[in-house]
Design a protein around this motif. Structure first.
Motif: not given
Ligand SMILES: [Zn+2]
Length: 311
Positions: A277-305
């Motif tokens: 879906g639409v991730v509603c939030g501020n995404l700050e990417s400094y020297k980002g990569s596909h791997a980092l984008n994926n990891l941040v989603l994994k971390k977001l969804f790792s905790n329902p809070d």
């Protein structure tokens, strides 16, 4: 569960494999975007979801298990589906990599938009708590051998491992992306840009006009190296911005001076859409990569809070 109105067919070559490939995007009555490897005997639905993203190889986003029914370089097609507003589709593909077309998301958007979508909105994933991941977190997951190679590469090229991707809440319920690239090559140097998506025609048109045509990039002298390692075999001056050896010029004409960082917006949009879906939030990417984008989603969804889902 908006889906595509009619079948769309696209053909081209994979940027890494160099192999010709056909893609057929089909309507789907259930929710989710799934790839289907029709060239394999074992035809399964491969979810284009963050939790099914495997090795990103730093240069693309791959879903499924490598060499066991994977599909790589899905990010530009995912960005196109997001921008048109389609969250349900079956994508039949007769190879392991989506076609690179002109290296941007433009062709994908044109074809999908021409057919249109059914009624309905994308679901919203509201970021409630800040999550941040660092390049060092990505490196930790690699084998010792790969880490050593990467260390050497960074040392030789004077690259610092200080990238991060951060998702934080905002009041507006929109996706704001702020991307920064830092390269030692003078033609790139440090580039930043912002893009906001709120689902309105204005924000969609802004993407189509100012970001969708931005192409992926690479150093011309690295092509031979990559080709030997099974990457970049389909790369040419029609689908990649090729930097010269000095890094102070390009072999093909740039659409914008900061086309490099504009392409990062496409990649971020495509990767964030593996959330469903639409991730509603501020995404700050400094020297980002596909791997980092994926990891941040994994971390977001790792905790329902960390998030709420609004249908
Ligand atoms: Zn890309």
């Amino acid at each position: 569960m908006p889906t595509i109105k009619k079948e769309v067919i696209l053909s081209g070559v994979g940027i890494h494999s160099g192999l010709p490939v056909n893609v057929v995007i089909k309507p789907y009555e259930k929710n989710g975007i799934f790839f289907k490897r029709v060239d394999l005997d074992d035809v399964q639905l491969i979810p284009a979801r963050f939790d099914n993203v495997g090795e990103t190889k730093f240069r693309n986003t791959t879903i499924g298990k490598l060499n066991a029914g994977h599909v790589q370089t899905i990010e530009h097609l995912m960005a196109a589906l997001f921008i048109v507003g389609i969250d349900s589709a079956i994508i039949e593909i007769n190879g392991a990599e989506t076609p690179i077309l002109d290296g941007s998301a433009s062709e994908f958007i044109k074809k999908i938009k021409a057919v249109g979508k059914t009624e309905g909105d994308l679901k919203k994933i509201i970021v409630k708590k800040e999550v941040v991941v660092y390049a060092a977190d990505v490196i930790k997951q690699l084998s010792l051998f790969v880490r050593l190679k990467l260390w050497m590469f960074n040392k030789i090229n004077g690259r610092k491992v200080d990238g991060f991707v951060k998702l934080s809440p905002n009041q507006d319920g929109v996706l704001n992306i702020n991307a920064t690239l830092v390269y030692s090559e003078p033609i790139i140097g440090k580039q930043s840009c912002v893009y906001s998506y709120d689902g309105t025609k204005k924000s969609i048109d802004d993407f189509i006009k100012n970001f969708a045509r931005a192409r992926t990039f690479g150093k011309y002298s690295e092509w031979e190296y990559l080709k030997k390692r099974g990457m970049g075999r389909g790369a040419n001056e029609n689908n990649v911005i090729a930097l010269n050896d000095a890094g102070d010029g390009t072999l093909n004409k740039l659409l914008w001076k900061d086309e490099f960082v504009r392409h990062k917006i496409i990649d971020a949009i495509g990767d964030m859409f593996t959330s469903g879906g639409v991730v509603c939030g501020n995404l700050e990417s400094y020297k980002g990569s596909h791997a980092l984008n994926n990891l941040v989603l994994k971390k977001l969804f790792s905790n329902p809070d960390n998030y709420d889902i609004v249908q």
